[in-house]
Structure formats: C-alpha cells, structure tokens
Scaffold this active site. Structure first.
Site, PDB file in Angstrom:
ATOM      1  N   GLY A 169       0.831  -1.210   0.000  1.00  0.00           N
ATOM      2  CA  GLY A 169       0.000   0.000   0.000  1.00  0.00           C
ATOM      3  C   GLY A 169       0.858   1.249   0.000  1.00  0.00           C
ATOM      4  N   GLY A 170       0.528   2.171   0.903  1.00  0.00           N
ATOM      5  CA  GLY A 170       1.225   3.460   0.953  1.00  0.00           C
ATOM      6  C   GLY A 170       2.706   3.343   1.193  1.00  0.00           C
ATOM      7  N   GLY A 404      24.060   5.079 -33.304  1.00  0.00           N
ATOM      8  CA  GLY A 404      23.603   6.041 -32.294  1.00  0.00           C
ATOM      9  C   GLY A 404      24.195   5.740 -30.925  1.00  0.00           C
ATOM     10  N   ALA A 405      24.446   4.454 -30.684  1.00  0.00           N
ATOM     11  CA  ALA A 405      24.985   4.067 -29.376  1.00  0.00           C
ATOM     12  C   ALA A 405      26.370   4.682 -29.156  1.00  0.00           C
ATOM     13  CB  ALA A 405      25.042   2.552 -29.261  1.00  0.00           C
TER      14      ALA A 405
END
Ligand code: HXC
Length: 510
Positions: A169-170, A404-405
C-alpha cells in the site's frame, strides 16, 4: 530523584520491547530481525541515538484508545556509519504491523527534515502493512507528508530504502522515490495491492513472492536494485554502499585510503579483446582490473545485464562505472539497459560522482518488441542523462562503438571530457557486414564481391583512427595503461566547472 530515574528506565524498557516478546519471537521465527536489532547492525557500535521513543498515536476509533505502544511502530534517530552521520528510520512490525499512523508519519518526517537540513543521507528500513487502517485519512495525510519530503530531498541527500518484510500500500511509494531500493530474498515483498485484492479485481491467483518478492523486483520490474539473502547481509552491504556516497550534493565524494597505485599496469588487458569481433569477454573483469583493489558495488546486477553500472574507486575517490557487457546480448542497448544506465548516470550527476564509461556496443536492439516498447524514448533517456551531466566524464572505447549508441555512450559530442580508445576500437555507423550489404545491395548475389566490400569497410572503419583524426577520440591508449590514464584524467578533471543554462528543471523523456 531516584524515582524519576527509575521511571525513565522503565519507560525506556517498555519502549524497547515494542509489540512484546511474543511478537519479537514471531519476527525471529520468520528469519527477520527486529527494527532495533537492524539498526544496531547498520550503525557503528553505540552510535545510534533514538528520537521519539515515547511517541504514541492519538487515535480513539475502533478501540484504539486502549491500545497504545510507545514508539508507535517505527524506530527513528541518527547515528554514524564508519564515522559519518546517517539518519535512519526502521519500521517495527511488532507494533500494529509497522503500519503508518499520523504520529508514526510525524516521527519519520522529523527525521527526514533533519537529514535534509543537516545534509546527511537517510536510510529507511521497511517491514510494514501500509496505512494504519483504523486511522483512515490521517494515515493517508501522513504518507503524503513523507512523499513530499522524499521529493524535496531527491538530488540533495542520498535516500536509501531497504525492504525487509512486507511493504504494501502506501509504504511502497516512499521507497520508490528514493535513490536505491534493496530487498531481502524470501522474507520481503513489495506491492501496491496484495494477492487478495489482485484475486478480487483481476481474478489472478498469485503468491506474495510471485507478485512482489525480491526475485521479481530485481529482475522483471527493476524496482529493486539488489537482493540479499538475509537481514544481516543486507545491512552490512548498506554500510559498504554508504562508504561510496557523499553526504549531500554540496560536498565532495568520500576519499578512502588505498594501497593500489594509480600507476598499476595490467598486462592481461592487452589480450583481453578476442581476435574474433563476435566473441564476448567479461567487461566486469575490466572494471575490477582498473578500480582500486578490484572493489566494485554493482547496482541492478540481475536486470538488463547487457549494461553494467555501479560504484568503484579510483585513487580512493568514488566513481560511477557504466559499461556495455559483451557477455549479454553482445552488449546491445535496449530499453531496459537504457533506463537502467540513465537513472544511474543521473544519480552520479546529482551527487558529483565522476563517470567512467567503458564502451563496447553494437548499437540499439532492432525489432518490434523494442520499438513498440518505446525504445526511442528509453534510449533518449540515456542520451539525455549523459548530455546534461556536468560531472567529469571519462570514456574508454574498448571495441565496438556503432551507430547512435556511439553518440550516447558519453561521446565527445555530448561533452565527454576525456575520450580514450583502445587500438582494438571500431567506431562506425554499423558493423562492416551490415554496412556493406546496405551500400552495395546490388552486389549481394556475388559473394566474392560483397566480401571485398566488407573487407574494405572494415579496413576503413574498424579502428579508432578515423575518429582520432577528427579529435573525437583524444588519445588511443595501451590497454594495460587504462587505470593509469583514467586516474590521471580524473585527477585533471577534479576542478571541472560546467554549468547548464538556467532552467526551472529539464524535461527528460519519461
Ligand atoms: C493496522 C495492521 C495493519 C494495518 C497489519 N496490522 N497491517 N494494523 N493497519 N494496515 C496488524 C495486524 O492487525 C496484526 O495485529 C499485526 O499487524 C500483524 O499482522 P498479521 O496480519 O498478523 O501479519 P501477517 O500475517 O504477517 O501479514 C502481514 C500483512 C497483513 C501482509 C502486512 O497484515 C496485511 O495484509 N495487512 C494489511 C495490508 C494493507 O492492506 N494495508 C493498507 C494498504 S492501503 P496483531 O495485534 O494481531 O498483532 C494503504 C493506502 C495508502 O496503505 C495509500 C497512500 C498513497
């Protein structure tokens, strides 16, 4: 006087006991330590000073008025790790399942505020059942206050989360906004909604481990940066990690003593690159051979292993290594690898940690699954992260730097400060075979002719000198001298000062 002293001792002892011996025993039976035991292991001996041990919740709904336990499910305070100040909060599962009440949240935000004000790291140890259900919106408000501080502290002080039990949850969103999340295998799990809710909403049957265990979050989701076998190992590794990190974005990286000479040569590196360009080698071996004493703290080892990221030291000072891994998918850049490396590069840039980039990359991974999955945007994250980074950036191309790499991997064009290449480097738009087959498509049915074209392309581009002739590579270096060259470059760059144009903040592709 004696009475009040005794009263203090008694109240302290009661607080120390949290939810009681039965629940402490249950914690141990599950293979988990208690919040206080964890803090003892994490911090230097006798350095922890607890705050707010007597804080209690103020809820009266659902019979809570009679159920008050000092500390209210979280142990907070500060201490030192290897002599440096660190703030800590540890959820105490023995008290209302570590769930977060308004008072519990206030304890955490007090520590968050102190950490930010005093510019020191904060570590959260999670073992909790989410919002205190009996408190309703007061608990939700408490979470919001914690989240706000996570955001404001981001990039100012390192924030680390260790998940050592349930985190539901939170409780998941605070870790998600911190710099690193670590998990303990088999005893921890993280999810927004648990297996029961999943079953109700989607009719899927899934265990807590399958939904959000360390095995899932360190591999598939990449939510967690590493998994450890037990509480003790996780906490000792956090002590090790803290030694790499500066206290804040205002101070320099730590400098640890080292006996490893900057001038150390490693002749084995001269034969590291196999003769066959398609044969892999382990880039981690190179990292360990250049880093001080071979010490390397890897981040996200089990996710997108085609790129390797983590912390090491050069001449005692922290650096961030980013390296393509030829052993996995030939070191190609895909969406996961790009996101993983981009986040790491941005962490290093936030905290003034120089970047050492080791390049052996055949390009971006082609295919529908990558394109549909947003490769363009994910690849752009890494490009953006490197381009905006103002920390010292030293690059070594060991073999392939294609397409591009090549640009993305801390090239000169995006402000690489010192760009080295080994003599084995190949810097081109693509591999010789692919290149020749496109430019000379009409000759494809003549194997001899096309082979000659491939050979020609290879002769022209399968070397570092075309790039070096243009100044895109500053120097072609001997592999065995890599550590020495990196140390010298990093030393030279210690006074680097570069500022990006003023902006409220950038708009990195998310
Ligand atoms: C109050 C809680 C609690 C909670 C656990 N406890 N979670 N008390 N609020 N959220 C208490 C239990 O009543 C129990 O008390 C003790 O903690 C231990 O819990 P058990 O269930 O016995 O332990 P276990 O079987 O190990 O299960 C742990 C658990 C489970 C998986 C965490 O307790 C659970 O599912 N809890 C609820 C999780 C949840 O849905 N949380 C709310 C999420 S909503 P006793 O007295 O018996 O020891 C949320 C919204 C916030 O967080 C959103 C903000 C953005």
């Amino acid at each position: 006087m004696k009475n009040v002293l005794e009263q203090l001792t008694q109240r302290r002892q009661a607080a120390q006991l949290g939810g009681g011996q039965k629940r402490i025993d249950a914690q141990h039976t599950r293979g988990k330590l208690t919040a206080r035991e964890r803090i003892e292991l994490l911090m230097d001996e006798n350095s922890f000073e607890e705050f707010d041990a007597f804080v209690e919740h103020r809820c009266t709904d659902f019979g809570m008025g009679d159920k008050k336990i000092p500390g209210d499910g979280v142990v907070t305070g500060w201490g030192t790790i290897n002599g440096r100040v660190v703030y800590v909060f540890a959820k105490d599962f023995t008290v209302f399942g570590g769930s977060l009440s308004e008072a519990h949240a206030r304890k955490i935000t007090k520590i968050q505020d102190m950490a930010l004000q005093n510019r020191a790291p904060i570590i959260g140890l999670f073992d909790a059942g989410g919002a205190r259900i009996q408190e309703g919106v007061a608990a939700l408000g408490g979470y919001g206050e914690v989240f706000l501080r996570n955001t404001l502290s981001s990039g100012v002080i390192p924030q680390i989360s260790v998940i050592m039990g349930p985190c539901a949850g939170g409780d998941v969103y605070s870790p998600a906004m911190t710099d690193f999340i670590f998990m303990v295998r088999d005893t921890s799990y993280m999810f927004v909604t648990g297996p029961d809710v999943v079953k109700t909403v989607t009719n899927e049957t899934v265990t807590a481990e399958e939904l959000g265990g360390a095995s899932v979050h360190t591999t598939k989701s990449s939510i967690a940066d590493r998994g450890y076998d037990n509480d003790v190992e996780a906490l000792l590794q956090m002590r090790r990690l803290m030694d790499f990190l500066p206290a804040s974005n205002l101070v320099d990286v730590p400098q640890l003593p080292t006996k490893d000479a900057a001038s150390r040569k490693d002749l084995s590196l001269d034969t590291m690159i196999p003769d066959n360009p398609n044969q892999p080698y382990d880039i981690k071996e190179l990292i360990r051979k250049v880093a001080d004493e071979g010490d390397f703290f890897e981040i996200q080892e089990a996710h997108a292993a085609n790129i390797v990221v983590g912390f090491g030291r050069m001449e005692g000072r922290t650096v961030g290594f980013v390296a393509n891994q030829p052993m996995v998918l030939a070191g190609v850049l895909d969406s996961d690898a790009s996101r993983k490396a981009a986040r790491f590069v941005r962490f290093c840039d936030c905290f003034g940690i120089p970047l050492v980039t080791l390049v052996d990359v055949p390009g971006f991974l082609p295919g529908t699954s990558q394109e549909y999955g947003g490769l363009i945007k994910h690849g752009a994250k890494l490009l953006f992260a490197y381009a905006e980074a103002t920390v010292p950036k030293v690059t070594v191309i060991t073999r392939k730097a294609y397409g591009g790499a090549y640009d993305v991997m801390s090239s000169k064009h995006i402000r690489g400060d010192v760009n080295y290449a080994w003599p084995t480097a190949e810097i081109a738009v693509m591999g010789p075979k692919g290149a020749a087959e496109i430019i000379y498509r009409s000759e494809l049915d003549d194997p001899d002719k096309i082979q000659k074209r491939i050979d020609d392309y290879e002769t022209r581009f399968a070397n570092p000198f075309v790039a070096a002739e243009r100044g895109y590579i500053d120097e072609v270096i001997q592999p065995h001298a890599t550590r020495q060259r990196l140390c010298r470059a990093l030393n030279m760059l210690r006074t680097k000062k570069v500022e990006n144009p003023w902006k409220k903040h950038d708009n990195i592709p998310l």
